[in-house]
Design a protein around this motif. Sequence first.
Motif, PDB file in Angstrom:
ATOM      1  N   HIS A  30      78.775 -30.764  60.571  1.00 23.63           N
ATOM      2  CA  HIS A  30      79.788 -29.902  59.951  1.00 23.63           C
ATOM      3  C   HIS A  30      81.204 -30.422  60.212  1.00 23.63           C
ATOM      4  N   ARG A  31      81.384 -31.046  61.385  1.00 25.16           N
ATOM      5  CA  ARG A  31      82.741 -31.505  61.742  1.00 25.16           C
ATOM      6  C   ARG A  31      83.233 -32.629  60.836  1.00 25.16           C
ATOM      7  N   LEU A  55      80.846 -27.055  65.537  1.00 22.57           N
ATOM      8  CA  LEU A  55      81.261 -28.462  65.471  1.00 22.57           C
ATOM      9  C   LEU A  55      80.364 -29.337  66.347  1.00 22.57           C
ATOM     10  N   ALA A  56      79.591 -28.666  67.230  1.00 21.58           N
ATOM     11  CA  ALA A  56      78.681 -29.416  68.106  1.00 21.58           C
ATOM     12  C   ALA A  56      77.628 -30.141  67.253  1.00 21.58           C
ATOM     13  N   SER A  59      71.953 -31.354  66.465  1.00 20.59           N
ATOM     14  CA  SER A  59      70.744 -31.496  67.282  1.00 20.59           C
ATOM     15  C   SER A  59      70.925 -30.873  68.680  1.00 20.59           C
ATOM     16  N   SER A  60      72.113 -30.340  68.968  1.00 28.19           N
ATOM     17  CA  SER A  60      72.383 -29.834  70.323  1.00 28.19           C
ATOM     18  C   SER A  60      71.814 -28.428  70.539  1.00 28.19           C
ATOM     19  N   ALA A  61      71.652 -28.064  71.802  1.00 27.98           N
ATOM     20  CA  ALA A  61      71.145 -26.738  72.157  1.00 27.98           C
ATOM     21  C   ALA A  61      72.156 -25.662  71.771  1.00 27.98           C
TER      22      ALA A  61
END
Length: 343
Positions: A30-31, A55-56, A59-61
């Motif tokens: 998204h970022r 924005l993370a 694939s992050s938790a």
Amino acid sequence: MFFTSPWMLLSLFLHLPSLDADAARAGGEHRDATEPIRLPGCVPIHAHDLPSSMLADRSSATYAGLLAMARDAARADGVLVNTFRELEPAIGDGADGLKLPPVHAVGPLIWTRPVAMDRDHECLSWLNQQPRGSVVYVSFGSGGTLTWQQTAELALGLELSQHRFIWAIKGPDQDTSSGAFFGTANSRGEEEGMDFLPEGFIERTRGVGLLVPSWAPQTSILGHASIGCFLTHCGWNSTLESVSNGVPMIAWPLYAEQKMNAAMMEVQAKVAIRINVGNERFIMNEEIANTIKRVMKGEEAEMLKMRIGELKDKAVYALSKGCSILAQVTHVWKSTLQPSPKY
Ligand SMILES: *[C@@H]1O[C@H](CO)[C@@H](O)[C@H](O)[C@H]1NC(C)=O
């Protein structure tokens, strides 16, 4: 479900599964989006204004948690939102075909204390001695912090503006803009003094500015006739409190959905001017002073004052409507919920 943030954020949540599918197809984050996200009836949301959890890495938790929360929100039987239609006209709008749970505006719910409780606070007796509409109130909320360089620059900006001010001041934090949110050890308390302020600042602004360490009786301050504008981080509580008291804003958003709120207040509601923090850059004292001057005096200031005065009146009416919606919801609950069986 009770949603304490604006409809625009709830709408973003409810759209997240489909936005995520789009991002997956494009194979991007998204970022990196070059086009803003356009939700029905809301101001376009540029990538740099998105909350950091979005924005993370996808694939992050962190992101997975957000997505799970978004999917849960869509399954609610109904959502009560702390907002009002005159502020967010598109509330509940699924114009683009999104299936929504029933959404009700029940705000603006703000926490007001009896004025008598705060009357003796030093800053209110100080405000009593200042001319009408002459004071800038500065606060970044319970969680917001600036670096020490930016805190010192803000001090210089306030001084340069030559306007009176009350500053609910927090110790700086070099690592995060939400340094006080979880009470991290990095943000220093008042006991360590104000040595992060520019040399001589306190002496030079004596009588013109008042520093209130860490906590200030905000709703009483915003309700005081001497206040002319609110330099705020645009947390939703602060935003609603400013609107409900008819105080124009200087928006200096820091984290969470604050940049979205700031865009909404400036572009859609037209009751704020944003300090440009899009690229997390350093804000110079001249820019701070100029923005204060624009909001305090002149044609632009008059427009802001007029707009927020109208919105304030609508807020009072909206709250009485919100209360009757709450009463209806409670009525439905009472008539549909079975009393718990006795064993
Ligand atoms: C917003 O206001 C409510 C009511 O006073 C309070 O419980 C809540 O902690 C506030 N939120 C933040 C982020 O400070």
